[in-house]
Design a protein around this motif. Structure first.
Motif, mmCIF file in Angstrom:
data_model
loop_
_atom_site.group_PDB
_atom_site.id
_atom_site.type_symbol
_atom_site.label_atom_id
_atom_site.label_comp_id
_atom_site.label_asym_id
_atom_site.label_seq_id
_atom_site.Cartn_x
_atom_site.Cartn_y
_atom_site.Cartn_z
ATOM 1 N N GLU A 77 0.859 -1.186 0.000
ATOM 2 C CA GLU A 77 0.000 0.000 0.000
ATOM 3 C C GLU A 77 0.889 1.227 0.000
ATOM 4 O O GLU A 77 1.741 1.405 0.873
ATOM 5 C CB GLU A 77 -0.916 0.002 1.223
ATOM 6 N N ASP A 137 -0.063 7.116 -0.525
ATOM 7 C CA ASP A 137 -1.310 7.807 -0.866
ATOM 8 C C ASP A 137 -2.513 6.873 -0.845
ATOM 9 O O ASP A 137 -3.593 7.219 -1.317
ATOM 10 C CB ASP A 137 -1.205 8.473 -2.233
ATOM 11 N N GLY A 138 -2.334 5.628 -0.331
ATOM 12 C CA GLY A 138 -3.458 4.719 -0.159
ATOM 13 C C GLY A 138 -3.733 3.790 -1.327
ATOM 14 O O GLY A 138 -4.699 3.023 -1.288
ATOM 15 N N SER A 167 -3.088 0.519 -3.857
ATOM 16 C CA SER A 167 -2.606 -0.855 -3.699
ATOM 17 C C SER A 167 -1.693 -1.214 -4.867
ATOM 18 O O SER A 167 -1.981 -0.901 -6.024
ATOM 19 C CB SER A 167 -3.772 -1.840 -3.644
#
Length: 546
Positions: A147, A150-151, A153
């Motif tokens: 991850e 910035d979030g 995947s």
């Protein structure tokens, strides 16, 4: 004949013997006439019987009867190649070389012998054994997941050859078995399940039609390279089923390449689109106008097209819109001006792109193939004579004499190809006219056929100007036989992807065979399997010797 004839003819007088002989000759003549009458009736009944069988097969939706028995002209005029070994009972007596130099030894196993005491070692006796290990290999890929700050995947990518949970080796095996081995999906499924591979029929079908983009693009490049780089192509077509509808598959190939294209019709429009790479591009140039004029397009329509401001139409919709504006779509005349103009504009696009050059198209004489520089197959011409059904001895002898002369002339043409010359060409033209200008043979159907073949002089004698072209389309019939076998085994196709997979992969199988490239290695190189590196096939097609 006399009412009473003694057991011995010695008792008859000379006049009685003459009378008896006259009666016998009269009876023999009557029997001969009756025999010819019955032979003609029998031949007619045989034709009618075959027509009834064909009609019954059509109603039952059975495959059509096979073509006529091969004439044997090509084989009969063949000569043994230089250095060929003598034959015994139809088999060559020449010794075959060893194939061991083609093999790579993967491991060496020493087998010990149980020798009695006092024996002396005399070295080894080698034997090379080939085997195949066929078993499933199941791998669990543990893909890292991250991850980002910035979030987002991030997942580690898989190898490019993995499709739907199945690896590239299995993918290559399925493609090879189906397209080169001509195995049905059901049999492939039974083989894989029997070997321990857990797979369904739907997944087998998916592996046959998925990821075709690179194969489709290479097949189209092969077509372009083959048409632009070859001195000739041979063409043929056969029936095909797609989405429960009857269609046609056209084969285009030479000694370097083969491509298959399937469509709903086998018209000249469809053939021109195939030559253009499947695109519908229309160009009104000088070559297009010459084609339209030669195919009897009305002068008024020619003037409209010649004066049209727009000369290039990138799509079929644009072309039809342009014809509608010129007022040509509503005409009900013969020949159809829309069809002739469309064929001419497609031919103009082919000429503008230089796709054919001085290429010669060799065909069986079907109308859709008669474009550009055209030559006609001699085997099909001889087959027309072979198919005639004589009704009496005079007609049978006429056919026999005609076929003997055709075969003799065909042998002369094969000799000419080995050593062409202008003097020999003129001699053969004169011989051709002498053979096919015979006015009366005693068989009206044969006379009509000879006059028909005489009108085809330019196409049948194209080899005199271009001795590098073949005299027949046997290569096309051999190529298209693989497609016919595939049709008999698997029937038709249900999706556009399935149709494209069949055309593309069968064409690549034949192209690889002509370029001496193993199809198994080719698939491995395209599916990113470690092994031999196979160059781009269009490059090999261009580099192949003429």
């Amino acid at each position: 004949m006399a009412s009473h004839v003694p057991d011995s003819l010695e008792g008859l007088s000379h006049s009685d013997l003459i009378g008896a002989m006259r009666d016998l000759l009269g009876a023999f003549t009557q029997l001969q006439w009756k025999h010819e009458e019955l032979s003609g009736a029998f031949a007619k009944l045989r034709i009618e019987h075959q027509a009834v069988k064909d009609e019954l097969a059509r109603y039952k939706k059975l495959p059509p009867r096979p073509p006529q028995k091969p004439s044997g002209m090509e084989k009969a005029t063949d000569r043994p190649e230089d250095g060929a070994g003598e034959t015994k009972a139809g088999r060559s007596t020449r010794r075959r070389g060893s194939n061991l130099d083609k093999l790579k030894i993967d491991r060496t196993v020493v087998v010990k012998a149980d020798a009695p005491a006092g024996s002396r070692r005399k070295g080894y006796e080698d034997i090379v054994v080939q085997d195949l290990a066929f078993h499933p290999l199941v791998t669990c890929y543990r893909r890292e997941r991250w991850e980002t700050p910035d979030g987002q995947s991030v997942i580690a990518p898989l190898d490019p050859g993995i499709v739907g949970g199945y690896g590239p080796h299995l993918h290559r095996l399925i493609l090879t078995l189906h397209f080169q081995g001509q195995m049905t999906c059901a049999r492939i499924l039974a083989l894989l399940n029997g070997a321990g591979v857990v797979i369904s029929k739907r997944q087998v079908v998916r592996l046959l039609v998925v990821g075709l983009e690179k194969f489709r693009a290479e097949d189209e490049e092969v077509s372009t390279a083959g048409l632009s780089g070859s001195r000739f192509v041979t063409v043929d077509d056969t029936g095909a089923r797609h989405k429960n509808k009857s269609g046609f598959t056209t084969q285009i190939g030479s000694d370097r390449f083969t491509v298959f294209r399937t469509g709903l019709t086998k018209s000249r429009l469809a053939f021109l689109r195939n030559l253009l790479g499947g695109a519908a591009r229309y160009v009104v140039n000088q070559q297009a106008l010459v084609y339209m004029r030669a195919n009897s397009l009305p002068q008024a329509a020619l003037d409209k097209l010649a004066g049209c401001a727009v000369r290039v139409f990138p799509s079929h919709q644009d072309w039809m819109r342009g014809l509608n504006e010129l007022g040509m779509t509503g005409l009900s005349v013969t020949p159809d001006p829309v069809r002739v103009a469309s064929e001419g504009a497609l031919w103009g696009a082919i000429c503008e792109e230089g796709r054919l050059g001085d290429l010669v198209i060799v065909s069986d004489g079907a109308g859709q193939f008669r474009v550009g520089v055209h030559a006609q197959c001699w085997v099909h011409a001889d087959r027309l004579v072979h198919k005639l059904v004589p009704a009496n001895e005079i007609q049978r002898r006429a056919i026999e004499v005609a076929r003997r002369m055709v075969w003799w002339f065909y042998d002369l043409l094969k000799n000419y190809k080995l050593a062409p010359s202008s003097e020999r060409a003129e001699f053969l033209r004169a011989r051709f006219r002498r053979i096919f200008r015979r006015a009366k043979t005693g068989y009206a159907a044969l006379d009509s056929l000879l006059r028909r073949l005489l009108r085809l002089e330019d196409r049948l004698l194209r080899v005199l100007d271009r001795p590098e072209i073949p005299l027949h389309t046997n290569a096309s019939e051999n190529d298209i036989r693989a497609f016919v076998t595939k049709r008999k085994i698997s029937g038709g196709t249900a999706s556009d992807n399935g149709r494209d997979a069949r055309d593309v992969l069968l064409g690549l199988v034949k192209t690889c065979a002509k370029l001496k490239v193993r199809f198994f290695d080719y698939l491995g190189a395209r599916l990113a399997i470690p092994g031999p590196s196979i160059p781009n096939l269009p490059t090999l097609v261009r580099e192949a010797p003429s």
